[in-house]
Scaffold this active site. Structure first.
Site, PDB file in Angstrom:
ATOM      1  N   SER A  61       0.730  -1.136   0.006  1.00 52.47           N
ATOM      2  CA  SER A  61      -0.216  -0.119   0.083  1.00 52.47           C
ATOM      3  C   SER A  61       0.861   1.223   0.034  1.00 52.47           C
ATOM      4  CB  SER A  61      -1.031   0.222   1.194  1.00 52.47           C
ATOM      5  OG  SER A  61      -1.840  -1.215   1.240  1.00 52.47           O
TER       6      SER A  61
HETATM    7  N1  SAM Z   1      -0.281  -4.773   3.917  1.00 54.54           N
HETATM    8  C1  SAM Z   1       0.083  -5.342   2.630  1.00 54.54           C
HETATM    9  C2  SAM Z   1       1.382  -4.712   2.620  1.00 54.54           C
HETATM   10  O1  SAM Z   1       1.852  -3.925   3.427  1.00 54.54           O
HETATM   11  O2  SAM Z   1       2.181  -5.142   1.598  1.00 54.54           O
HETATM   12  C3  SAM Z   1      -0.626  -4.830   1.697  1.00 54.54           C
HETATM   13  C4  SAM Z   1      -1.509  -6.031   1.020  1.00 54.54           C
HETATM   14  S1  SAM Z   1      -2.388  -5.846  -0.228  1.00 54.54           S
HETATM   15  C5  SAM Z   1      -2.873  -4.236  -0.667  1.00 54.54           C
HETATM   16  C6  SAM Z   1      -4.048  -6.875   0.077  1.00 54.54           C
HETATM   17  C7  SAM Z   1      -3.448  -8.407   0.481  1.00 54.54           C
HETATM   18  O3  SAM Z   1      -4.905  -8.920   0.874  1.00 54.54           O
HETATM   19  C8  SAM Z   1      -3.193  -9.000  -0.789  1.00 54.54           C
HETATM   20  O4  SAM Z   1      -1.973  -9.760  -0.538  1.00 54.54           O
HETATM   21  C9  SAM Z   1      -4.109 -10.209  -0.875  1.00 54.54           C
HETATM   22  O5  SAM Z   1      -3.812 -11.485  -1.447  1.00 54.54           O
HETATM   23  C10 SAM Z   1      -4.796 -10.249   0.527  1.00 54.54           C
HETATM   24  N2  SAM Z   1      -6.023 -10.821   0.677  1.00 54.54           N
HETATM   25  C11 SAM Z   1      -7.169 -10.577  -0.110  1.00 54.54           C
HETATM   26  N3  SAM Z   1      -8.112 -11.227   0.233  1.00 54.54           N
HETATM   27  C12 SAM Z   1      -7.863 -11.966   1.298  1.00 54.54           C
HETATM   28  C13 SAM Z   1      -8.449 -12.860   2.438  1.00 54.54           C
HETATM   29  N4  SAM Z   1      -9.783 -13.073   2.339  1.00 54.54           N
HETATM   30  N5  SAM Z   1      -7.731 -13.169   3.384  1.00 54.54           N
HETATM   31  C14 SAM Z   1      -6.602 -12.808   3.596  1.00 54.54           C
HETATM   32  N6  SAM Z   1      -5.734 -11.917   2.672  1.00 54.54           N
HETATM   33  C15 SAM Z   1      -6.330 -11.423   1.462  1.00 54.54           C
END
Ligand code: SAM
Length: 216
Positions: A61
């Site tokens: 992000s």
């Molecule tokens: N916090 C992260 C960082 O600092 O890099 C940003 C993560 S990215 C914007 C969102 C993440 O949520 C992705 O890696 C995606 O695979 C994960 N995601 C989506 N749906 C999910 C779920 N139901 N449970 C766990 N992770 C999930």
């Protein structure tokens, strides 16, 4: 290269100048090497004012958004936190610097594995990483003082509200696939209070209580 000057500039221009005030949050963003959480070919962009790709169609992000969400949780240092969406692990490591224990859950196996290797390399030992569907929360370690979803849901998943402690805070982007509202949920005397903070754009939270993978 240690990127100290770039990190200092990021904290000043992207965070302080835009209104992030918490000294603890600013110290955590000043101390953590964001370039450790991006691919080598993106290392020179690590401190830019934008999200960056981390593979599998996912992103680390934008620093400001990560800082704003963190600040809204008002962590003091004693909390158990649940994060949905480990991704690169950057936000997780920020939370780990500000809380007692962080549980983070990621649905994509190789992202979770890579983040876990990074936590180990950096000697961060108050993170427990899990693989699975974060829309269901993580029942075995509940209740949580704070919950943060770093992906967007069509509505607030009920298990997250149920797994939040009284006086706890949950921050989550809620909206449609293209645009969402950063939403703060607070539980006070077991009543739920909702505050809409600002517009935002996140990748979808895909799971039983989120988006289906083929929803548009
Ligand atoms: N916090 C992260 C960082 O600092 O890099 C940003 C993560 S990215 C914007 C969102 C993440 O949520 C992705 O890696 C995606 O695979 C994960 N995601 C989506 N749906 C999910 C779920 N139901 N449970 C766990 N992770 C999930």
């Amino acid at each position: 290269m240690n990127f100290i000057a770039q990190r200092k500039q990021m904290v000043q221009i992207q965070l302080i100048d835009r209104g992030i005030k918490s000294e603890r949050v600013l110290a955590a963003f000043s101390a953590l090497a964001r370039h450790e959480f991006v691919a080598v070919e993106l290392i020179n962009s690590a401190y830019e004012d934008c999200p960056l790709p981390i593979g599998a169609g996912q992103t680390i992000s934008q620093p400001y958004m990560a800082a704003l969400m963190t600040e809204l949780l008002e962590l003091k240092g004693n909390e158990t936190v649940l994060e949905l969406g480990t991704g690169s692990g950057y936000q997780t490591a920020i939370l780990a610097a500000l809380a007692k224990q962080v549980h983070t859950i990621e649905r994509i196996t190789h992202l979770s594995a890579r983040a876990q290797a990074k936590f180990k390399l950096l000697g961060i030992n108050n993170i427990q990483a899990h693989e699975g569907d974060g829309t269901l929360g993580l029942a075995q370690f509940q209740p949580y003082d704070a919950i943060i979803a770093t992906a967007a849901a069509p509505q607030v998943p009920m298990p997250l509200i149920e797994q939040l402690k009284d006086n706890g805070k949950l921050i989550i982007p809620v909206g449609n696939r293209g645009f969402q509202t950063l939403t703060l949920i607070e539980k006070k005397n077991n009543q739920i209070f909702k505050t809409e903070k600002c517009g935002c754009v996140f990748v979808p939270l895909i799971g039983e209580k989120g988006w289906q993978s083929d929803d548009y």
